[in-house]
Design a protein around this motif. Structure first.
Motif, PDB file in Angstrom:
ATOM      1  N   PRO A  14       0.822  -1.231   0.000  1.00 33.87           N
ATOM      2  CA  PRO A  14       0.000   0.000   0.000  1.00 33.87           C
ATOM      3  C   PRO A  14       0.847   1.268   0.000  1.00 33.87           C
ATOM      4  O   PRO A  14       1.942   1.302   0.565  1.00 33.87           O
ATOM      5  CB  PRO A  14      -0.796  -0.129   1.306  1.00 33.87           C
ATOM      6  CG  PRO A  14      -0.860  -1.596   1.560  1.00 33.87           C
ATOM      7  CD  PRO A  14       0.443  -2.158   1.064  1.00 33.87           C
ATOM      8  N   SER A  15       0.328   2.303  -0.625  1.00 34.49           N
ATOM      9  CA  SER A  15       1.053   3.565  -0.723  1.00 34.49           C
ATOM     10  C   SER A  15       1.230   4.211   0.643  1.00 34.49           C
ATOM     11  O   SER A  15       0.456   3.971   1.578  1.00 34.49           O
ATOM     12  CB  SER A  15       0.305   4.527  -1.642  1.00 34.49           C
ATOM     13  OG  SER A  15       0.213   4.001  -2.943  1.00 34.49           O
ATOM     14  N   LEU A  16       2.246   5.048   0.743  1.00 33.01           N
ATOM     15  CA  LEU A  16       2.500   5.785   1.980  1.00 33.01           C
ATOM     16  C   LEU A  16       1.540   6.965   2.102  1.00 33.01           C
ATOM     17  O   LEU A  16       1.011   7.460   1.094  1.00 33.01           O
ATOM     18  CB  LEU A  16       3.936   6.310   1.978  1.00 33.01           C
ATOM     19  CG  LEU A  16       5.040   5.262   2.060  1.00 33.01           C
ATOM     20  CD1 LEU A  16       6.389   5.912   1.789  1.00 33.01           C
ATOM     21  CD2 LEU A  16       5.044   4.605   3.435  1.00 33.01           C
ATOM     22  N   PRO A  17       1.320   7.449   3.323  1.00 32.89           N
ATOM     23  CA  PRO A  17       0.511   8.662   3.497  1.00 32.89           C
ATOM     24  C   PRO A  17       1.130   9.827   2.729  1.00 32.89           C
ATOM     25  O   PRO A  17       2.358   9.987   2.707  1.00 32.89           O
ATOM     26  CB  PRO A  17       0.561   8.903   5.008  1.00 32.89           C
ATOM     27  CG  PRO A  17       0.898   7.583   5.605  1.00 32.89           C
ATOM     28  CD  PRO A  17       1.772   6.890   4.613  1.00 32.89           C
ATOM     29  N   GLU A  18       0.313  10.625   2.121  1.00 32.78           N
ATOM     30  CA  GLU A  18       0.820  11.752   1.339  1.00 32.78           C
ATOM     31  C   GLU A  18       1.535  12.746   2.246  1.00 32.78           C
ATOM     32  O   GLU A  18       1.099  13.029   3.359  1.00 32.78           O
ATOM     33  CB  GLU A  18      -0.346  12.456   0.622  1.00 32.78           C
ATOM     34  CG  GLU A  18       0.119  13.575  -0.260  1.00 32.78           C
ATOM     35  CD  GLU A  18      -0.820  13.822  -1.429  1.00 32.78           C
ATOM     36  OE1 GLU A  18      -0.544  14.757  -2.157  1.00 32.78           O
ATOM     37  OE2 GLU A  18      -1.801  13.083  -1.583  1.00 32.78           O
ATOM     38  N   GLY A  19       2.677  13.255   1.769  1.00 31.72           N
ATOM     39  CA  GLY A  19       3.423  14.258   2.509  1.00 31.72           C
ATOM     40  C   GLY A  19       4.253  13.705   3.648  1.00 31.72           C
ATOM     41  O   GLY A  19       4.763  14.473   4.467  1.00 31.72           O
ATOM     42  N   MET A  20       4.446  12.400   3.705  1.00 34.93           N
ATOM     43  CA  MET A  20       5.226  11.801   4.792  1.00 34.93           C
ATOM     44  C   MET A  20       6.684  12.225   4.679  1.00 34.93           C
ATOM     45  O   MET A  20       7.284  12.195   3.601  1.00 34.93           O
ATOM     46  CB  MET A  20       5.113  10.281   4.750  1.00 34.93           C
ATOM     47  CG  MET A  20       5.795   9.602   5.917  1.00 34.93           C
ATOM     48  SD  MET A  20       5.506   7.824   5.885  1.00 34.93           S
ATOM     49  CE  MET A  20       6.312   7.370   7.412  1.00 34.93           C
ATOM     50  N   GLY A  21       7.267  12.618   5.826  1.00 35.66           N
ATOM     51  CA  GLY A  21       8.655  13.055   5.849  1.00 35.66           C
ATOM     52  C   GLY A  21       9.571  12.042   6.506  1.00 35.66           C
ATOM     53  O   GLY A  21       9.133  11.232   7.326  1.00 35.66           O
ATOM     54  N   GLY A  22      10.836  12.105   6.143  1.00 34.33           N
ATOM     55  CA  GLY A  22      11.821  11.196   6.704  1.00 34.33           C
ATOM     56  C   GLY A  22      12.942  11.925   7.397  1.00 34.33           C
ATOM     57  O   GLY A  22      12.718  12.884   8.140  1.00 34.33           O
ATOM     58  N   VAL A  23      14.166  11.489   7.161  1.00 33.29           N
ATOM     59  CA  VAL A  23      15.323  12.092   7.816  1.00 33.29           C
ATOM     60  C   VAL A  23      15.602  13.470   7.224  1.00 33.29           C
ATOM     61  O   VAL A  23      15.114  13.831   6.161  1.00 33.29           O
ATOM     62  CB  VAL A  23      16.564  11.177   7.671  1.00 33.29           C
ATOM     63  CG1 VAL A  23      16.338   9.849   8.372  1.00 33.29           C
ATOM     64  CG2 VAL A  23      16.919  10.955   6.205  1.00 33.29           C
ATOM     65  N   GLY A  24      16.440  14.232   7.951  1.00 35.72           N
ATOM     66  CA  GLY A  24      16.824  15.555   7.492  1.00 35.72           C
ATOM     67  C   GLY A  24      16.097  16.658   8.235  1.00 35.72           C
ATOM     68  O   GLY A  24      15.076  16.434   8.878  1.00 35.72           O
ATOM     69  N   ASP A  25      16.644  17.848   8.169  1.00 32.21           N
ATOM     70  CA  ASP A  25      16.047  19.019   8.803  1.00 32.21           C
ATOM     71  C   ASP A  25      16.172  20.193   7.829  1.00 32.21           C
ATOM     72  O   ASP A  25      17.240  20.784   7.705  1.00 32.21           O
ATOM     73  CB  ASP A  25      16.751  19.339  10.124  1.00 32.21           C
ATOM     74  CG  ASP A  25      16.050  20.441  10.902  1.00 32.21           C
ATOM     75  OD1 ASP A  25      14.903  20.768  10.536  1.00 32.21           O
ATOM     76  OD2 ASP A  25      16.648  20.958  11.863  1.00 32.21           O
ATOM     77  N   PRO A  26      15.083  20.520   7.112  1.00 33.41           N
ATOM     78  CA  PRO A  26      13.745  19.928   7.222  1.00 33.41           C
ATOM     79  C   PRO A  26      13.716  18.502   6.675  1.00 33.41           C
ATOM     80  O   PRO A  26      14.582  18.108   5.897  1.00 33.41           O
ATOM     81  CB  PRO A  26      12.889  20.862   6.361  1.00 33.41           C
ATOM     82  CG  PRO A  26      13.847  21.410   5.348  1.00 33.41           C
ATOM     83  CD  PRO A  26      15.151  21.577   6.067  1.00 33.41           C
ATOM     84  N   SER A  27      12.727  17.731   7.107  1.00 35.18           N
ATOM     85  CA  SER A  27      12.653  16.330   6.715  1.00 35.18           C
ATOM     86  C   SER A  27      12.433  16.204   5.213  1.00 35.18           C
ATOM     87  O   SER A  27      11.685  16.984   4.608  1.00 35.18           O
ATOM     88  CB  SER A  27      11.538  15.613   7.486  1.00 35.18           C
ATOM     89  OG  SER A  27      10.280  16.191   7.198  1.00 35.18           O
TER      90      SER A  27
END
Length: 257
Positions: A14-27
């Protein structure tokens, strides 16, 4: 821009939630790269990434979100490929291995067990089970503490007995829990624990595994037993082939345990 890899799934995941962020600043926005019937969950890799708590949690949160919807092969924190094409190339190169791991790890989670002796309790065990140590300790006590050589000898005997007890208890703990798990992965010995073992557990029988842990705590009260999980199955991703070219991919501890 290099590519940060969180995990590998089936392309039908299944697809990921839209706008999901990961590592980094900003993510960095998380996205999907597909190659045949496999997919990699990735983002752009930030410069100067370090294993700080915020970044470790971001990595873990992405994996938790993916894992909630189906099987994922988690990559270790800091898995970076030169670019997207390198990632899809690895998916193609090692497709059979990743398919096999996805089948084997489907609907399974990892529980990590670490154990150490409760110092006073294990010394009691050692004294109770070794007449020679008891006799020397009593002789030293009667002579006002004993001479230097007697003290050294007693200390060496106790240390050797405790070491032997560590090996015995580590094997007993592993044996007591392995029947409630689908697979076992023993961690490195130089961890400061007498046991550091990960167990692959079917979600449907997780309660049986947790009950087995509680029995160990009851039956071996001289052990401090720490349980962490459920976790993504880091320790069971790469049991065989070498790491794929162009990436640091592979199951490992992310530092959040």
């Amino acid at each position: 821009m290099s590519t940060y890899v969180y995990g590998i799934t089936a392309a039908s995941h299944p697809s990921l939630p839209e706008g999901m962020g990961g590592v980094g600043d900003p993510s960095r926005p998380v996205r999907i790269l597909r190659e045949g019937d496999l997919a990699a969950v990735v983002s752009d890799a930030p410069d100067g990434l370090r294993p700080k708590r915020r970044e470790l949690l971001a990595h873990q949160n992405v994996l938790s979100e993916i894992g909630a919807a189906g099987c994922v092969l988690p990559m270790r924190f800091g898995s970076v490929a030169p670019d997207d094409d390198s990632v899809t190339g690895v998916l193609a190169e090692r497709a059979e291995h990743y398919r096999e791991r996805l089948r084997a790890l489907d609907d399974r989670v990892e529980y990590n067990i670490k154990a150490n002796h409760v110092e006073e309790a294990v010394l009691h065990h050692v004294m109770a089970g070794n007449p020679e140590i008891r006799a020397l300790a009593e002789a030293n006590r009667r002579s006002g503490g004993g001479g230097y050589e007697d003290k050294i000898r007693l200390g060496e005997m106790v240390a050797a007995a405790v070491k032997a007890k560590e090996s015995e208890d580590g094997a007993a703990l592993e044996s007591a829990l392995e029947g409630a798990a689908d697979a076992v992965s023993v961690g490195p010995e130089s961890t400061g624990w007498l046991a550091n073992v990960s167990y692959l557990v079917n979600r449907a029988t997780a309660e049986d595994f947790l009950a087995a842990v509680e029995r160990v705590r009851k039956d071996m009260p001289h052990l401090e037993v720490r349980l962490n999980g459920p976790l993504p199955p880091y320790s069971f991703v790469e049991p065989g082939p070498a790491e794929p070219a162009g990436t640091a991919a592979g199951g490992a501890d992310t530092g959040t345990r």
